[in-house]
Design an enzyme around this catalytic site. Structure first.
Site, PDB file in Angstrom:
ATOM      1  N   PRO C   2      -2.150   9.224  -4.519  1.00 12.54           N
ATOM      2  CG  PRO C   2      -2.238  10.614  -6.391  1.00 12.54           C
ATOM      3  CD  PRO C   2      -2.963  10.305  -5.117  1.00 12.54           C
ATOM      4  CG  PHE C   3       4.173   7.932  -1.768  1.00 10.74           C
ATOM      5  CD1 PHE C   3       4.265   8.796  -0.693  1.00 10.74           C
ATOM      6  CD2 PHE C   3       5.270   7.134  -2.075  1.00 10.74           C
ATOM      7  CE1 PHE C   3       5.432   8.880   0.056  1.00 10.74           C
ATOM      8  CE2 PHE C   3       6.437   7.197  -1.334  1.00 10.74           C
ATOM      9  CZ  PHE C   3       6.518   8.072  -0.260  1.00 10.74           C
TER      10      PHE C   3
END
Lengths: 127, 127, 127
Positions: C2-3
């Site tokens: 995830p960013f």
């Protein structure tokens, strides 16, 4: 049509920032075959403690030089084109700046042709 | 539910910024039929050299007044609704500020209903 | 993978910011089953008037403490996992800071495995 947001720590020399911008654009032109003039980007400079990254992940070490490159583009590119894009971006940045290719983080978000307006209130890609 | 990120150069008058915010919201209410209270936005002000744009693209000229409007919304709107949205946003901004409709750049990212939490840890659109 | 982009008003204590960062990460580890080292985030601090929110929406009141959490992740998580994620993020933040769970706004954007490069120009999730 790609829209690019680049995030890095405050204090990088302007020359480094413009080289990153131009490297991402050159790679998009060469690998995603976008027009030369299709260059829309934002550079976001944040305090060092506002850029969070692990010391290493999946065998790649990271440093405070990390650059987050978030590209939004219409869908349709193949996996192979995407791989070539990442390779080219990382190569160009690491060749022309002091940033290691290890610190080039890229995420790609894709959408539809009808989801773009390049000004004048028009949806140019579907008109 | 739309989540809007507006990016422009530092130094615009607060009145111009609030007019842009309200124009985007009014257009979303009228064209995407969102509730009046559904107004979640971020304004990001950056240095002029951190806003990259071409002198012109697809016949539309751009200036340092360019405003990037990135809208994230749940999917389901028709192409026609999206076209009307872009038109309305560009019209309202250019009518009420000194920014030309040529400098209103819009990109739309779509996701699922289950991808939103408006607080309290709930996924309101699927509960 | 995830960013995460977290946006809040300038002036929050560093301890509050790091607690928010760690809360989001802990929730992703526990509910999305990501590795501990998979921690890539940006914190964006903006002026109070650049954070736009309604006084209340869908029965949830909001204040100037509102925190926008935009997570980009590869697709594949179930609705149930997403609900648990939102619940956990809101719970951890409200337990450990003075921010109410009402002010935890979360939006999730999903993409493909091939859309990530964690450095070195490689597409690690498809290689």
């Amino acid at each position: 049509m790609p829209f690019v947001q680049i995030t890095l720590t405050k204090g990088k020399p302007p020359k480094t920032i413009s080289t990153i911008v131009d490297s991402v654009h050159k790679a998009l032109v060469e690998e995603f075959k976008i027009p030369e003039l299709d260059k829309f980007q934002i550079v976001q400079e944040v305090e060092a403690n506002n850029l969070i990254f692990p010391p290493n992940y999946l065998g790649v070490p990271h440093s405070e030089n990390i650059v987050y490159i978030h590209i939004t583009a219409k869908k349709g590119r193949t996996v192979e084109m995407k791989k070539q894009l990442y390779k080219k971006i990382a190569m160009l940045i690491s060749e022309k700046t002091s940033i290691s290719s290890d610190d080039v983080f890229i995420v790609l978000s894709e959408n539809k042709e009808e989801n773009w307006s390049f000004g004048r209130g028009q949806a140019q890609l579907v008109e």
